[in-house]
Design a protein around this motif. Sequence first.
Motif, PDB file in Angstrom:
ATOM      1  N   LEU A  40       0.826  -1.210   0.000  1.00 15.45           N
ATOM      2  CA  LEU A  40       0.000   0.000   0.000  1.00 15.45           C
ATOM      3  C   LEU A  40       0.862   1.262   0.000  1.00 15.45           C
ATOM      4  O   LEU A  40       0.569   2.224  -0.720  1.00 15.45           O
ATOM      5  N   TYR A  43       2.472   2.030  -3.454  1.00 12.21           N
ATOM      6  CA  TYR A  43       1.561   2.569  -4.460  1.00 12.21           C
ATOM      7  C   TYR A  43       0.747   3.749  -3.930  1.00 12.21           C
ATOM      8  O   TYR A  43      -0.284   4.097  -4.498  1.00 12.21           O
ATOM      9  N   TYR A  45      -1.200   4.107  -1.486  1.00 16.18           N
ATOM     10  CA  TYR A  45      -2.552   3.702  -1.101  1.00 16.18           C
ATOM     11  C   TYR A  45      -3.545   3.796  -2.252  1.00 16.18           C
ATOM     12  O   TYR A  45      -4.743   3.955  -2.051  1.00 16.18           O
ATOM     13  N   LEU A  47      -4.642   1.541  -5.013  1.00 16.68           N
ATOM     14  CA  LEU A  47      -4.718   0.272  -5.723  1.00 16.68           C
ATOM     15  C   LEU A  47      -5.959   0.287  -6.597  1.00 16.68           C
ATOM     16  O   LEU A  47      -7.055   0.584  -6.134  1.00 16.68           O
ATOM     17  N   ASN A  48      -5.775   0.001  -7.858  1.00 15.84           N
ATOM     18  CA  ASN A  48      -6.912  -0.051  -8.763  1.00 15.84           C
ATOM     19  C   ASN A  48      -7.609  -1.390  -8.595  1.00 15.84           C
ATOM     20  O   ASN A  48      -7.182  -2.397  -9.136  1.00 15.84           O
TER      21      ASN A  48
END
Length: 96
Positions: A40, A43, A45, A47-48
Amino acid sequence: MKITREDIQKEGAEFFLRDHRQKTGSEYKLILLPKAIEILSRYDYNLNIITDQKANYYLKIVAAKVGIKIPLTMHCLRHIKFSFLLKFKHLQIFAA
């Protein structure tokens, strides 16, 4: 579901994801492992998270490009993975 930094809370040394169920509105809390927190953070937080329908759409595109003739869905792939593991003795304790 989109995960934000505000959804992640720390209690002691553990991290939790808190949210509410869509159908009942009741709160739930999931413990996040250190690896999940690391992903997390990496990225930011963001995330697709896609729906099963969108994943099935992408599977159909990939299957068409590589020439797979059988219809692929997320549902059938879960069953394939389980039977594959059974064949290679990883989950044969459940088959007994």
